[in-house]
Design a protein around this motif. Structure first.
Motif, PDB file in Angstrom:
ATOM      1  N   ILE A  88      -4.881  -1.791  -1.320  1.00  0.00           N
ATOM      2  CA  ILE A  88      -5.940  -1.288  -0.433  1.00  0.00           C
ATOM      3  C   ILE A  88      -7.008  -2.360  -0.206  1.00  0.00           C
ATOM      4  CG2 ILE A  88      -7.902   0.364  -0.356  1.00  0.00           C
ATOM      5  CD1 ILE A  88      -5.370   1.805   0.283  1.00  0.00           C
ATOM      6  N   LEU A  91     -15.376  11.687   3.441  1.00  0.00           N
ATOM      7  CA  LEU A  91     -14.412  12.700   3.895  1.00  0.00           C
ATOM      8  C   LEU A  91     -13.330  12.981   2.851  1.00  0.00           C
ATOM      9  CD1 LEU A  91     -13.932  11.496   7.570  1.00  0.00           C
ATOM     10  CD2 LEU A  91     -15.209  13.494   6.813  1.00  0.00           C
ATOM     11  N   ALA A 110      -9.553 -10.824   0.570  1.00  0.00           N
ATOM     12  CA  ALA A 110      -9.280 -12.068   1.296  1.00  0.00           C
ATOM     13  C   ALA A 110     -10.484 -12.444   2.163  1.00  0.00           C
ATOM     14  CB  ALA A 110      -8.035 -11.901   2.154  1.00  0.00           C
ATOM     15  N   THR A 111     -11.089 -11.427   2.804  1.00  0.00           N
ATOM     16  CA  THR A 111     -12.271 -11.694   3.644  1.00  0.00           C
ATOM     17  C   THR A 111     -13.456 -12.146   2.794  1.00  0.00           C
ATOM     18  OG1 THR A 111     -11.485  -9.911   5.061  1.00  0.00           O
ATOM     19  CG2 THR A 111     -13.692 -10.702   5.490  1.00  0.00           C
ATOM     20  N   LEU A 163      -6.186   5.877   3.909  1.00  0.00           N
ATOM     21  CA  LEU A 163      -6.586   4.529   3.473  1.00  0.00           C
ATOM     22  C   LEU A 163      -5.518   3.501   3.862  1.00  0.00           C
ATOM     23  CD1 LEU A 163      -8.031   5.123  -0.124  1.00  0.00           C
ATOM     24  CD2 LEU A 163      -9.305   4.430   1.880  1.00  0.00           C
ATOM     25  N   LEU A 194      -6.663  -5.656  -0.570  1.00  0.00           N
ATOM     26  CA  LEU A 194      -6.152  -7.007  -0.252  1.00  0.00           C
ATOM     27  C   LEU A 194      -6.870  -7.662   0.945  1.00  0.00           C
ATOM     28  CD1 LEU A 194      -3.843  -9.074  -1.078  1.00  0.00           C
ATOM     29  CD2 LEU A 194      -2.519  -8.019   0.732  1.00  0.00           C
ATOM     30  N   PRO A 195      -6.954  -7.008   2.119  1.00  0.00           N
ATOM     31  CA  PRO A 195      -7.655  -7.678   3.232  1.00  0.00           C
ATOM     32  C   PRO A 195      -9.142  -7.856   2.965  1.00  0.00           C
ATOM     33  CG  PRO A 195      -6.877  -5.485   3.910  1.00  0.00           C
ATOM     34  CD  PRO A 195      -6.371  -5.724   2.529  1.00  0.00           C
ATOM     35  N   VAL A 234     -13.034 -15.722   1.974  1.00  0.00           N
ATOM     36  CA  VAL A 234     -13.372 -16.605   3.103  1.00  0.00           C
ATOM     37  C   VAL A 234     -14.896 -16.758   3.206  1.00  0.00           C
ATOM     38  CG1 VAL A 234     -13.317 -16.806   5.631  1.00  0.00           C
ATOM     39  CG2 VAL A 234     -11.271 -16.068   4.411  1.00  0.00           C
ATOM     40  N   ALA A 249     -17.844  -3.993   8.085  1.00  0.00           N
ATOM     41  CA  ALA A 249     -16.993  -2.972   8.720  1.00  0.00           C
ATOM     42  C   ALA A 249     -16.118  -2.273   7.685  1.00  0.00           C
ATOM     43  CB  ALA A 249     -16.113  -3.621   9.795  1.00  0.00           C
ATOM     44  N   PHE A 250     -15.571  -3.045   6.726  1.00  0.00           N
ATOM     45  CA  PHE A 250     -14.722  -2.451   5.679  1.00  0.00           C
ATOM     46  C   PHE A 250     -15.571  -1.519   4.797  1.00  0.00           C
ATOM     47  CE2 PHE A 250     -11.663  -2.106   2.288  1.00  0.00           C
ATOM     48  CZ  PHE A 250     -10.448  -2.314   2.902  1.00  0.00           C
ATOM     49  N   ILE A 279     -10.908 -13.580  11.663  1.00  0.00           N
ATOM     50  CA  ILE A 279     -11.984 -14.390  11.058  1.00  0.00           C
ATOM     51  C   ILE A 279     -11.500 -15.793  10.692  1.00  0.00           C
ATOM     52  CG2 ILE A 279     -13.190 -12.367  10.130  1.00  0.00           C
ATOM     53  CD1 ILE A 279     -12.135 -13.253   7.347  1.00  0.00           C
ATOM     54  N   THR A 302       0.839  -1.206   0.000  1.00  0.00           N
ATOM     55  CA  THR A 302       0.000   0.000   0.000  1.00  0.00           C
ATOM     56  C   THR A 302       0.871   1.253   0.000  1.00  0.00           C
ATOM     57  OG1 THR A 302      -1.592  -1.204   1.314  1.00  0.00           O
ATOM     58  CG2 THR A 302      -1.903   1.151   1.219  1.00  0.00           C
ATOM     59  N   VAL A 312      -7.418  -7.262  11.948  1.00  0.00           N
ATOM     60  CA  VAL A 312      -8.819  -7.705  11.813  1.00  0.00           C
ATOM     61  C   VAL A 312      -8.937  -9.010  11.014  1.00  0.00           C
ATOM     62  CG1 VAL A 312     -11.129  -7.022  11.042  1.00  0.00           C
ATOM     63  CG2 VAL A 312      -9.595  -5.314  11.967  1.00  0.00           C
ATOM     64  N   TYR A 313      -8.162  -9.096   9.877  1.00  0.00           N
ATOM     65  CA  TYR A 313      -8.328 -10.254   8.995  1.00  0.00           C
ATOM     66  C   TYR A 313      -8.094 -11.583   9.714  1.00  0.00           C
ATOM     67  CZ  TYR A 313      -7.510 -13.606   5.267  1.00  0.00           C
ATOM     68  OH  TYR A 313      -7.548 -14.733   4.486  1.00  0.00           O
ATOM     69  N   VAL A 350     -16.796  -8.404   9.097  1.00  0.00           N
ATOM     70  CA  VAL A 350     -15.600  -7.689   8.639  1.00  0.00           C
ATOM     71  C   VAL A 350     -15.880  -7.001   7.295  1.00  0.00           C
ATOM     72  CG1 VAL A 350     -13.183  -7.952   7.913  1.00  0.00           C
ATOM     73  CG2 VAL A 350     -13.996  -9.154   9.925  1.00  0.00           C
ATOM     74  N   TYR A 373      -4.852   8.873   0.443  1.00  0.00           N
ATOM     75  CA  TYR A 373      -4.292   7.520   0.358  1.00  0.00           C
ATOM     76  C   TYR A 373      -3.567   7.129   1.647  1.00  0.00           C
ATOM     77  CZ  TYR A 373      -3.055   3.391  -2.346  1.00  0.00           C
ATOM     78  OH  TYR A 373      -2.963   2.095  -2.811  1.00  0.00           O
ATOM     79  N   PHE A 395      -6.736  -3.449   9.161  1.00  0.00           N
ATOM     80  CA  PHE A 395      -7.487  -4.622   8.706  1.00  0.00           C
ATOM     81  C   PHE A 395      -6.538  -5.779   8.388  1.00  0.00           C
ATOM     82  CE2 PHE A 395     -11.194  -1.991   8.418  1.00  0.00           C
ATOM     83  CZ  PHE A 395     -12.255  -2.877   8.523  1.00  0.00           C
ATOM     84  N   GLY A 396      -5.439  -5.481   7.690  1.00  0.00           N
ATOM     85  CA  GLY A 396      -4.510  -6.522   7.257  1.00  0.00           C
ATOM     86  C   GLY A 396      -3.754  -7.148   8.415  1.00  0.00           C
ATOM     87  N   ALA A 417     -14.304   7.012   4.607  1.00  0.00           N
ATOM     88  CA  ALA A 417     -13.143   7.531   3.861  1.00  0.00           C
ATOM     89  C   ALA A 417     -13.603   8.227   2.589  1.00  0.00           C
ATOM     90  CB  ALA A 417     -12.194   6.383   3.525  1.00  0.00           C
ATOM     91  N   LEU A 441      -5.981   2.358   7.329  1.00  0.00           N
ATOM     92  CA  LEU A 441      -7.137   1.450   7.345  1.00  0.00           C
ATOM     93  C   LEU A 441      -6.700   0.040   6.953  1.00  0.00           C
ATOM     94  CD1 LEU A 441     -10.316   1.770   7.514  1.00  0.00           C
ATOM     95  CD2 LEU A 441     -10.279   1.773   5.039  1.00  0.00           C
ATOM     96  N   VAL A 442      -5.916  -0.054   5.873  1.00  0.00           N
ATOM     97  CA  VAL A 442      -5.436  -1.354   5.392  1.00  0.00           C
ATOM     98  C   VAL A 442      -4.502  -1.986   6.422  1.00  0.00           C
ATOM     99  CG1 VAL A 442      -4.008  -2.461   3.621  1.00  0.00           C
ATOM    100  CG2 VAL A 442      -5.689  -0.775   2.978  1.00  0.00           C
ATOM    101  N   ASN A 466     -18.534 -13.878  11.261  1.00  0.00           N
ATOM    102  CA  ASN A 466     -17.397 -12.980  11.496  1.00  0.00           C
ATOM    103  C   ASN A 466     -16.925 -12.349  10.191  1.00  0.00           C
ATOM    104  OD1 ASN A 466     -17.176 -13.086  14.196  1.00  0.00           O
ATOM    105  ND2 ASN A 466     -15.524 -14.594  14.262  1.00  0.00           N
ATOM    106  N   ALA A 467     -16.826 -13.188   9.144  1.00  0.00           N
ATOM    107  CA  ALA A 467     -16.355 -12.680   7.844  1.00  0.00           C
ATOM    108  C   ALA A 467     -17.318 -11.618   7.306  1.00  0.00           C
ATOM    109  CB  ALA A 467     -16.224 -13.831   6.861  1.00  0.00           C
ATOM    110  N   ALA A 521     -16.103   1.623   6.716  1.00  0.00           N
ATOM    111  CA  ALA A 521     -14.868   2.423   6.733  1.00  0.00           C
ATOM    112  C   ALA A 521     -14.676   3.116   5.386  1.00  0.00           C
ATOM    113  CB  ALA A 521     -13.675   1.530   7.058  1.00  0.00           C
ATOM    114  N   LEU A 522     -15.014   2.412   4.298  1.00  0.00           N
ATOM    115  CA  LEU A 522     -14.879   3.020   2.963  1.00  0.00           C
ATOM    116  C   LEU A 522     -15.891   4.146   2.756  1.00  0.00           C
ATOM    117  CD1 LEU A 522     -14.199  -0.040   0.627  1.00  0.00           C
ATOM    118  CD2 LEU A 522     -12.662   1.845   1.094  1.00  0.00           C
TER     119      LEU A 522
END
Lengths: 216, 224
Positions: free
Chosen positions: B175, B217, B181-182, A141, B177-178, B185, B206-207, A156, A114, A152-153, B203, A138, A148-149, B214, A144-145, B199-200, B210-211
């Protein structure tokens, strides 16, 4: 003054790392006092980079804040690369392979990608104002990544999906915890000092650029 | 005097309508995204014909295909405006909020239309068994929302840099990637994998949230 304190702190931390008792679930401990503090400091520096960029965007548009944001992100990125490399050595010793697609390893790799993209974006924009605006969004962001990365990830996934032991901190000796947080504080201080020096260079470079444009 | 929310909704709908109309006239983006969404599972199916894929792998592959398909078409929404010089007009006529939500709705519509064909093709060719249809629908809507929001924000950024659309995948992939991946899953759970889908899904939600934050704003800063 802070940079001398930070350097001495890190040196003491390195010595402490080699004399501390072994951590729970780990075959080798000293590298943990280098790798983990660097990874935590990387996240701290990325958060500070986002804070400086938000300050630039919403509180006065001072070019020095943008320079500080760039400096913190760059130093955080270098810290992340070192944390990643030492993490691979750590993984080889503890889990038998340099890279095992551990969710936390992938999370840090994603975070570094990122910030690599963030530097590419900055390099691909000519107008200074646009460059700084895109950087701000950015950089936020990116944090945030990183959250999460890195955290949070893996929540799960099944409990055994990550090789990183979750209970090391809670189950290890109290001295281990002290040594770890002592080192986290030391590396965070040292990297913040390095970022401030880098920011000063960037601010001087910006001023020289302005003078060249004005022809003075 | 109309209330602000009504003016905003009308403006956002106008942006959405303009994008849909422009797309309907050329069908360039729709065609490219739809073709990639169909060609990718065919290529995967052809090269993995003898392989027995686990539900987890199928879920991850589905979202990889959908993400790269989105990368082909979605950044066009802003690149087109910059290239044809209409972005200045858009800035003059509409507030940044209306542009953001109008464009995001347009991206979401485009994704959903292409996925109506792409997801069944993927399931058919790669032999996925959908054990939980409501979960697959929920994951698809959540995933599309995230892809639409992020592609609107990142697309607007990429369009202002040199290289424009070419930079979009490089900016969006790390940006997302997580998030991807979720989604993999959660989709794996819909295909029968034994993982906790609640849970997935949380998430993913939640993402998305958050977006939204973001985007609301950050878009004003990027767009003005």
């Amino acid at each position: 003054m802070l940079k001398f304190i930070a350097s001495a702190w890190v040196l003491v931390g390195l010595v402490i790392g080699f004399v501390m008792p072994r951590a729970q679930d780990l075959k080798t401990t000293p590298i943990a006092f280098f790798h983990v503090p660097l990874a935590i400091s990387m996240l701290l520096l990325f958060v500070l980079a986002a804070v400086w960029s938000i300050k630039w965007a919403f509180f006065g548009r001072d070019a020095r804040d943008d320079a500080r944001s760039l400096a913190f992100a760059e130093v955080g990125f270098v810290a992340g690369l070192i944390a990643m490399a030492t993490g691979m050595l750590f993984a080889r010793t503890n889990w038998g392979a340099y890279w095992s697609w551990d969710p936390q390893q992938v999370g840090v790799l994603g975070t570094l990608l990122t910030y690599a993209a963030l530097f590419a974006l900055r390099g691909a924009t000519d107008d200074e104002g646009t460059k700084r605006k895109l950087w701000t969004v950015y950089a936020v962001l990116g944090v945030l990544v990183a959250c999460f990365g890195s955290y949070v990830y893996r929540q799960i996934l099944p409990p055994n999906a990550s090789l990183h032991p979750n209970q090391t901190l809670t189950n290890s000796d109290a001295l281990f915890k002290f040594a770890l947080w002592f080192n986290v504080a030391g590396y965070a201080m040292l990297l913040i000092c390095a970022a401030n020096v880098r920011a000063r260079f960037e601010i001087i470079a910006n001023r020289l650029d302005e003078r060249v444009w004005r022809g003075t | 005097m109309k209330p602000n929310s009504q003016v905003f909704a009308k403006a956002a709908f106008a942006v959405f309508q303009k994008d849909l109309l422009a797309e309907w006239r050329s069908r360039a983006t729709l065609g490219a995204v739809a073709l990639f969404s169909l060609a990718a599972p065919i290529t995967l199916g052809f090269s993995l014909a003898q392989q027995k894929l686990t539900p987890e792998a199928q879920g991850a592959l589905l979202w990889s295909v959908l993400f790269f398909a989105a990368c082909i078409g979605l950044p066009r929404a802003f690149v087109k405006e910059e290239e044809s010089g209409t972005s200045a007009l858009l800035r003059l006529h509409f507030g940044s909020d209306a542009v953001f939500w109008g464009k995001a709705a347009g991206q979401m519509a485009l994704l959903m239309v292409t996925q109506l064909a792409a997801i069944p093709t993927f399931i058919l060719l790669l032999g996925a068994r959908v054990g939980n249809v409501p979960l697959l629908l929920a994951v698809t809507v959540g995933g599309d929302l995230g892809l639409a929001l992020s592609s609107t924000l990142i697309g607007a950024m990429a369009a202002q840099a040199r290289g424009r659309g070419a930079l979009f995948p490089a900016l969006a992939a790390p940006i997302l990637l997580p998030f991807l991946a979720t989604l993999g899953v959660a989709t794996g759970a819909a295909f029968g994998a034994r993982v906790d889908s609640t849970n997935a899904l949380m998430v993913v939600a939640a993402f998305d949230l958050a977006l939204v934050g973001a985007g609301v704003l950050g878009f004003e800063l990027v767009w003005k």
